[in-house]
Design an enzyme around this catalytic site. Sequence first.
Site, PDB file in Angstrom:
ATOM      1  N   GLU A  66       0.831  -1.199   0.000  1.00  0.00           N
ATOM      2  CA  GLU A  66       0.000   0.000   0.000  1.00  0.00           C
ATOM      3  C   GLU A  66       0.868   1.254   0.000  1.00  0.00           C
ATOM      4  O   GLU A  66       1.886   1.321   0.675  1.00  0.00           O
ATOM      5  CB  GLU A  66      -0.966   0.003   1.188  1.00  0.00           C
ATOM      6  CG  GLU A  66      -0.315  -0.113   2.545  1.00  0.00           C
ATOM      7  CD  GLU A  66      -1.322  -0.279   3.677  1.00  0.00           C
ATOM      8  OE1 GLU A  66      -2.483  -0.644   3.420  1.00  0.00           O
ATOM      9  OE2 GLU A  66      -0.921  -0.041   4.829  1.00  0.00           O
ATOM     10  N   CYS A  67       0.493   2.205  -0.824  1.00  0.00           N
ATOM     11  CA  CYS A  67       1.158   3.493  -0.968  1.00  0.00           C
ATOM     12  C   CYS A  67       2.646   3.304  -1.277  1.00  0.00           C
ATOM     13  O   CYS A  67       2.989   2.886  -2.369  1.00  0.00           O
ATOM     14  CB  CYS A  67       0.916   4.359   0.268  1.00  0.00           C
ATOM     15  SG  CYS A  67       1.102   6.122  -0.074  1.00  0.00           S
ATOM     16  N   GLY A  68       3.558   3.577  -0.334  1.00  0.00           N
ATOM     17  CA  GLY A  68       4.974   3.370  -0.603  1.00  0.00           C
ATOM     18  C   GLY A  68       5.282   1.931  -0.976  1.00  0.00           C
ATOM     19  O   GLY A  68       6.123   1.665  -1.835  1.00  0.00           O
ATOM     20  N   SER A 165      -2.065  -0.796  -4.043  1.00  0.00           N
ATOM     21  CA  SER A 165      -2.966   0.351  -4.145  1.00  0.00           C
ATOM     22  C   SER A 165      -2.362   1.531  -3.397  1.00  0.00           C
ATOM     23  O   SER A 165      -1.525   1.360  -2.513  1.00  0.00           O
ATOM     24  CB  SER A 165      -4.325  -0.015  -3.531  1.00  0.00           C
ATOM     25  OG  SER A 165      -5.088   1.128  -3.250  1.00  0.00           O
TER      26      SER A 165
END
Length: 198
Positions: A66-68, A165
């Site tokens: 997620e994200c990073g 995501s």
Amino acid sequence: LDLLRHFGAEIVPFSPIGDPTLPEGVSALYIGGGYPELHGRDLAENASLTAEIRRRCAEGMPVYGECGGFMYLTEGIVNAEGKLFGMLSLLPGRARMGRKLGSLGYCQVVMSSDTILGPRGSRAMGHVFHWAALEGVPDQARVFAVEKGDEVFQEGFAVGSVLGSWVHLHFASNPAMASRFVDAAEKYRFGHNSSTPK
């Protein structure tokens, strides 16, 4: 992490920068948020770990980023100076750092496909906060419908057993996600050396 433990997982930390291999017996990866663009060169140069993660994913090991963590799963990261560093190439596109905030706020996610975290129609709360944008993405179906205020947009990718995501999902908003992720780890681990998924 507490929910994953509740459903039977053993949490084993590792460093994608400093560790040349995954910890022994690991059967799933959860790669949270962070700032991988600050460590692009070190991540790109950890060739032994990159090769191992790619091989394990080809065998079906479940991975959620997620994200990073999502950025690490893509083909590469373009930092603020325009330098491209190759990443895991498990999900399509490159993450390019921007000079303004790309998205910020709470949201609700509806899974538009079956994933390693839940079946189609599953809902969960989450949060987005990122400066990067995805570029070079093929015409490929997204796996999340994200509801953020009056906005609804599609995002997130799943390729095989890999899911990524921009959204930081709040597992306590739908504990079944943690259970399903542990189940996916157990299925991958079947026939390996231990009964406790890590």
